[in-house]
Design an enzyme around this catalytic site. Structure first.
Site, PDB file in Angstrom:
ATOM      1  N   PRO A 148       0.829  -1.209   0.000  1.00 41.41           N
ATOM      2  CA  PRO A 148       0.000   0.000   0.000  1.00 41.41           C
ATOM      3  C   PRO A 148       0.866   1.262   0.000  1.00 41.41           C
ATOM      4  CG  PRO A 148       0.185  -0.805   2.227  1.00 41.41           C
ATOM      5  CD  PRO A 148       1.051  -1.702   1.380  1.00 41.41           C
ATOM      6  N   TRP A 149       0.213   2.404   0.189  1.00 37.95           N
ATOM      7  CA  TRP A 149       0.892   3.687   0.058  1.00 37.95           C
ATOM      8  C   TRP A 149       1.339   4.260   1.395  1.00 37.95           C
ATOM      9  CZ3 TRP A 149      -1.963   6.694   3.194  1.00 37.95           C
ATOM     10  CH2 TRP A 149      -3.305   6.331   3.389  1.00 37.95           C
ATOM     11  N   LYS A 173       5.243  -4.597  -6.621  1.00 39.86           N
ATOM     12  CA  LYS A 173       4.407  -3.504  -7.119  1.00 39.86           C
ATOM     13  C   LYS A 173       4.026  -2.553  -5.984  1.00 39.86           C
ATOM     14  CE  LYS A 173      -0.070  -3.134  -7.457  1.00 39.86           C
ATOM     15  NZ  LYS A 173      -0.193  -1.708  -7.149  1.00 39.86           N
ATOM     16  N   PRO A 174       4.414  -1.278  -6.096  1.00 45.03           N
ATOM     17  CA  PRO A 174       3.957  -0.299  -5.092  1.00 45.03           C
ATOM     18  C   PRO A 174       2.510   0.094  -5.370  1.00 45.03           C
ATOM     19  CG  PRO A 174       5.233   0.807  -6.783  1.00 45.03           C
ATOM     20  CD  PRO A 174       5.249  -0.666  -7.135  1.00 45.03           C
ATOM     21  N   SER A 175       1.928   0.856  -4.462  1.00 47.40           N
ATOM     22  CA  SER A 175       0.593   1.417  -4.690  1.00 47.40           C
ATOM     23  C   SER A 175       0.646   2.414  -5.848  1.00 47.40           C
ATOM     24  CB  SER A 175       0.128   2.137  -3.424  1.00 47.40           C
ATOM     25  OG  SER A 175      -0.954   3.000  -3.720  1.00 47.40           O
ATOM     26  N   GLU A 176      -0.472   2.562  -6.519  1.00 46.39           N
ATOM     27  CA  GLU A 176      -0.562   3.540  -7.611  1.00 46.39           C
ATOM     28  C   GLU A 176      -0.461   4.979  -7.079  1.00 46.39           C
ATOM     29  OE1 GLU A 176      -2.596   1.263  -6.626  1.00 46.39           O
ATOM     30  OE2 GLU A 176      -4.725   1.766  -6.828  1.00 46.39           O
ATOM     31  N   GLY A 223      -2.284  -4.477   2.664  1.00 47.64           N
ATOM     32  CA  GLY A 223      -3.317  -3.550   2.200  1.00 47.64           C
ATOM     33  C   GLY A 223      -4.605  -3.799   2.946  1.00 47.64           C
ATOM     34  N   THR A 227      -9.107  -6.151  -0.333  1.00 48.38           N
ATOM     35  CA  THR A 227      -8.165  -6.537  -1.383  1.00 48.38           C
ATOM     36  C   THR A 227      -7.399  -7.794  -0.972  1.00 48.38           C
ATOM     37  OG1 THR A 227      -7.910  -4.190  -1.893  1.00 48.38           O
ATOM     38  CG2 THR A 227      -6.338  -5.670  -2.896  1.00 48.38           C
ATOM     39  N   GLU A 245      -1.078  -9.115   5.135  1.00 49.46           N
ATOM     40  CA  GLU A 245      -1.065  -8.125   6.230  1.00 49.46           C
ATOM     41  C   GLU A 245      -2.168  -7.132   5.914  1.00 49.46           C
ATOM     42  OE1 GLU A 245       0.932  -8.268   8.813  1.00 49.46           O
ATOM     43  OE2 GLU A 245       2.211  -9.897   8.093  1.00 49.46           O
ATOM     44  N   CYS A 282      -1.458   1.244   9.800  1.00 45.01           N
ATOM     45  CA  CYS A 282      -2.334   0.083  10.019  1.00 45.01           C
ATOM     46  C   CYS A 282      -2.566  -0.148  11.502  1.00 45.01           C
ATOM     47  CB  CYS A 282      -1.744  -1.153   9.358  1.00 45.01           C
ATOM     48  SG  CYS A 282      -0.051  -1.466   9.831  1.00 45.01           S
ATOM     49  N   GLU A 380     -12.394   0.353  10.128  1.00 48.24           N
ATOM     50  CA  GLU A 380     -11.139   1.102  10.032  1.00 48.24           C
ATOM     51  C   GLU A 380     -11.414   2.527   9.545  1.00 48.24           C
ATOM     52  OE1 GLU A 380      -8.152  -0.010   6.976  1.00 48.24           O
ATOM     53  OE2 GLU A 380      -6.815  -0.284   8.680  1.00 48.24           O
TER      54      GLU A 380
HETATM   55  P1  NAD Z   1      -5.537  -1.412  -0.917  1.00 56.73           P
HETATM   56  O1  NAD Z   1      -5.994  -2.749  -0.484  1.00 56.73           O
HETATM   57  O2  NAD Z   1      -6.482  -0.531  -1.636  1.00 56.73           O
HETATM   58  O3  NAD Z   1      -4.271  -1.560  -1.907  1.00 56.73           O
HETATM   59  C1  NAD Z   1      -3.116  -2.267  -1.516  1.00 56.73           C
HETATM   60  C2  NAD Z   1      -2.361  -2.718  -2.765  1.00 56.73           C
HETATM   61  O4  NAD Z   1      -3.161  -3.682  -3.461  1.00 56.73           O
HETATM   62  C3  NAD Z   1      -2.085  -1.600  -3.766  1.00 56.73           C
HETATM   63  O5  NAD Z   1      -0.802  -1.792  -4.302  1.00 56.73           O
HETATM   64  C4  NAD Z   1      -3.165  -1.818  -4.827  1.00 56.73           C
HETATM   65  O6  NAD Z   1      -2.799  -1.346  -6.110  1.00 56.73           O
HETATM   66  C5  NAD Z   1      -3.258  -3.329  -4.835  1.00 56.73           C
HETATM   67  N1  NAD Z   1      -4.508  -3.865  -5.369  1.00 56.73           N
HETATM   68  C6  NAD Z   1      -5.702  -3.256  -5.555  1.00 56.73           C
HETATM   69  N2  NAD Z   1      -6.614  -4.128  -6.048  1.00 56.73           N
HETATM   70  C7  NAD Z   1      -5.981  -5.324  -6.156  1.00 56.73           C
HETATM   71  C8  NAD Z   1      -6.390  -6.624  -6.577  1.00 56.73           C
HETATM   72  N3  NAD Z   1      -7.633  -6.877  -6.978  1.00 56.73           N
HETATM   73  N4  NAD Z   1      -5.481  -7.627  -6.517  1.00 56.73           N
HETATM   74  C9  NAD Z   1      -4.231  -7.413  -6.084  1.00 56.73           C
HETATM   75  N5  NAD Z   1      -3.779  -6.198  -5.687  1.00 56.73           N
HETATM   76  C10 NAD Z   1      -4.646  -5.162  -5.731  1.00 56.73           C
HETATM   77  O7  NAD Z   1      -4.953  -0.693   0.374  1.00 56.73           O
HETATM   78  P2  NAD Z   1      -4.392   0.787   0.499  1.00 56.73           P
HETATM   79  O8  NAD Z   1      -5.513   1.759   0.501  1.00 56.73           O
HETATM   80  O9  NAD Z   1      -3.283   0.999  -0.470  1.00 56.73           O
HETATM   81  O10 NAD Z   1      -3.732   0.743   1.962  1.00 56.73           O
HETATM   82  C11 NAD Z   1      -4.432   0.959   3.121  1.00 56.73           C
HETATM   83  C12 NAD Z   1      -4.788  -0.353   3.783  1.00 56.73           C
HETATM   84  O11 NAD Z   1      -3.608  -1.101   4.047  1.00 56.73           O
HETATM   85  C13 NAD Z   1      -5.449  -0.174   5.125  1.00 56.73           C
HETATM   86  O12 NAD Z   1      -6.535  -1.057   5.236  1.00 56.73           O
HETATM   87  C14 NAD Z   1      -4.359  -0.550   6.111  1.00 56.73           C
HETATM   88  O13 NAD Z   1      -4.820  -1.018   7.356  1.00 56.73           O
HETATM   89  C15 NAD Z   1      -3.645  -1.608   5.373  1.00 56.73           C
HETATM   90  N6  NAD Z   1      -2.299  -1.786   5.902  1.00 56.73           N
HETATM   91  C16 NAD Z   1      -2.006  -2.913   6.611  1.00 56.73           C
HETATM   92  C17 NAD Z   1      -0.739  -3.084   7.156  1.00 56.73           C
HETATM   93  C18 NAD Z   1      -0.349  -4.311   7.927  1.00 56.73           C
HETATM   94  O14 NAD Z   1       0.830  -4.532   8.107  1.00 56.73           O
HETATM   95  N7  NAD Z   1      -1.284  -5.120   8.392  1.00 56.73           N
HETATM   96  C19 NAD Z   1       0.222  -2.076   6.978  1.00 56.73           C
HETATM   97  C20 NAD Z   1      -0.133  -0.940   6.263  1.00 56.73           C
HETATM   98  C21 NAD Z   1      -1.382  -0.798   5.713  1.00 56.73           C
END
Ligand code: NAD
Length: 488
Positions: A148-149, A173-176, A223, A227, A245, A282, A380
């Site tokens: 994620p970002w 792959k990083p977040s967009e 993330g 997702t 995670e 998170c 959340e």
């Molecule tokens: P997100 O789930 O929207 O995206 C995470 C990643 O998944 C991005 O790189 C995104 O491009 C990718 N993605 C999106 N759709 C996908 C798909 N269908 N298949 C595979 N990959 C896909 O999350 P976010 O908004 O980037 O991050 C915030 C979330 O991350 C929050 O819920 C936060 O709690 C969680 N987070 C958890 C931890 C942990 O260690 N548990 C740490 C940091 C953030």
């Protein structure tokens, strides 16, 4: 400032051939760069290159990998200023927090460089005198990392460092929202065999393609829960290894035994745990359970401290909170606050834009009287919001803490050893911090119970996430065993 916008594939920097991603600076709302997403063909090529690199990297003795991993740590440290500026530009977090993140990344490489040198399995007692039995831990092969970002580099490196140390190759792959800081570390991997690390910009489509790619042996994801479930199902459909995670809704319990000084510390610690990175952690503390006899005093101290914080330009020294990452994220957090207020909660401070016409600024919010069924206490938030709830005793606090389907982290303030140990034993969360909010330690595992995750990062557990165990039964005698046929 020029930005690296190219993907790293097989040791070459190449423009992504897929859709263009616009990267916004959340403090100014300016588009600072356009980055080409990798195409699906480029993903195939990256997997091919990572597969080809498996033998050179995977077979390299750990003692030879170690200096190369330390070299990555050094390269990251040398770029601290550049990487910190990039992360602040992408997510709006104060520069000092971004610089800290670079050091944590480097330290993680240093840690795994050495830990991976110490064992690749164990010798176990044989079941016969002539046997020698060993457990050998081998790399999975190609690991796909999707992150994620909110901590763009750290959450990648928590996967990359142990995966590489275990002998895997990687497609990441990083977040967009945050491709720039990740693409900027490509040169740190120059000392590794080409194709060992591949970095691809892209959004959900590339993430989904990584999760389902037949050439990727293990998927490591951080993330949201929604997702993560998709990633888990795609990996399960082809029996790939997976580490997830996901999100949290961490409780923060304050006991009535902490004294006047302790109360002030717990208020300041609570505010930091709720507002760090504008609440976009998170393990942000998102629900406060405070014992009734100290409730009013605690709320007062929390509100006073919150009002003293500096909200502003994340590049200015002295800024405590910058903007949130995006309009959508700000809207989601504020929406939960407004919904709670409409249902009867009192917003004691915060909720405005701190006077900024541009930028996704949200003044940190403190609320009391939030109804138990409000999203603000159940889902959340991922924003700088602290709902504070009175509880009559530790039984009630623990019951509330354990009452949701999340289980990432939990904080407790107490001077009572019995209460502390009870919380360690009874709170269902992957991290329990007593009087020590949100610290990390590379040597210990990090991850979630329940919906917050499957598997662990960091520590030796985090290395094992990227290794497959093989049990070798070796008999030094060639002889007929008495338990074979015939039974008669
Ligand atoms: P997100 O789930 O929207 O995206 C995470 C990643 O998944 C991005 O790189 C995104 O491009 C990718 N993605 C999106 N759709 C996908 C798909 N269908 N298949 C595979 N990959 C896909 O999350 P976010 O908004 O980037 O991050 C915030 C979330 O991350 C929050 O819920 C936060 O709690 C969680 N987070 C958890 C931890 C942990 O260690 N548990 C740490 C940091 C953030």
């Amino acid at each position: 400032m020029g930005y690296e916008t190219r993907c790293l594939i097989g040791g070459e920097l190449v423009e992504g051939a897929g859709a263009s991603i616009e990267v916004e600076n959340p403090a100014s709302e300016e588009i600072v760069a356009k980055v080409g997403s990798a195409s699906l063909e480029q993903l195939d090529l990256a997997v091919e290159k990572a597969t080809a690199a498996k033998s050179s990297w995977g077979r390299m003795p750990a003692v030879d990998r170690a200096p190369l991993l330390h070299g990555i740590a050094t390269a990251l440290r040398e770029k601290t200023d550049e990487l910190a500026l990039l992360m602040t530009t992408e997510i709006g977090r104060p520069l000092t927090e971004s610089a800290d993140e670079v050091e944590w990344c480097a330290a993680c490489f240093d840690y795994y460089a050495e830990v991976a040198r110490s064992e690749i399995g164990r010798v176990i007692p044989p079941i016969e005198a002539s046997q020698f039995s060993v457990v050998v831990k081998e790399p999975h092969g190609v690991v796909g990392c999707i992150v994620p970002w909110n901590f763009p580099l750290l959450l990648l490196i928590w996967k990359l460092a142990p995966a590489l140390a275990a002998g895997n190759t990687v497609v990441a792959k990083p977040s967009e929202l945050t491709p720039l800081s990740t693409l900027a570390i490509a040169d740190a991997f120059a000392g590794l065999p080409a194709g060992t690390v591949n970095l691809l910009a892209g959004a959900g489509e590339i993430g989904a393609a990584i999760s389902g790619h037949p050439g990727i042996d293990c998927v490591a994801f951080t993330g949201s829960v929604a997702t993560g479930q998709k990633v888990g199902m795609a990996a399960a459909a082809r029996n790939a290894r997976v580490n997830l995670e996901m999100g949290g809704k961490d409780p923060f319990i304050v006991c009535d035994d902490i004294g006047v000084d302790g109360l002030q510390v717990a208020a300041e610690g609570g505010a930091w745990a709720a507002y760090l990175n504008a609440g976009q952690v998170c393990t942000s503390s998102e629900r406060f359970y405070v014992m009734e006899s100290i409730f009013d005093e605690y709320v007062d101290a929390f509100v006073q401290h919150t009002r003293s914080l500096v909200i502003g330009d994340p590049l200015e020294p002295g800024t405590d909170l910058g903007p949130m990452v995006s309009a959508a994220q700000r809207g989601k957090a504020l929406g939960q606050v407004e919904e709670a207020v409409a249902a009867g909660a009192e917003l004691l401070t915060g909720g405005g834009n701190a006077g900024f016409e541009q930028g996704h600024y949200l003044e940190p919010c403190v609320l009391t009287g939030v109804p138990a069924e409000a999203d603000l206490l159940r889902e959340e938030t991922f924003g700088p919001v602290a709902p504070i709830v009175p509880v009559k005793d530790l039984d009630e606090a623990i019951a509330l803490a354990n009452g949701l389907d999340f289980g990432l982290g939990a904080n407790i303030y107490t001077r009572d050893l019995k209460r502390a140990i009870r919380c360690v034993k009874e709170v269902r969360a992957g991290s329990v911090w007593i009087n020590d909010p949100l610290t990390d330690n590379d040597a210990g595992p990090f991850g979630g119970f329940k919906n917050s995750g499957i598997g662990r990062e960091l520590g030796t557990e985090g290395l094992d996430a990227f290794r497959e165990a093989k049990h070798a039964h070796i008999d030094t005698e060639i002889e007929v065993k008495e338990w074979w046929y015939p039974y008669g």
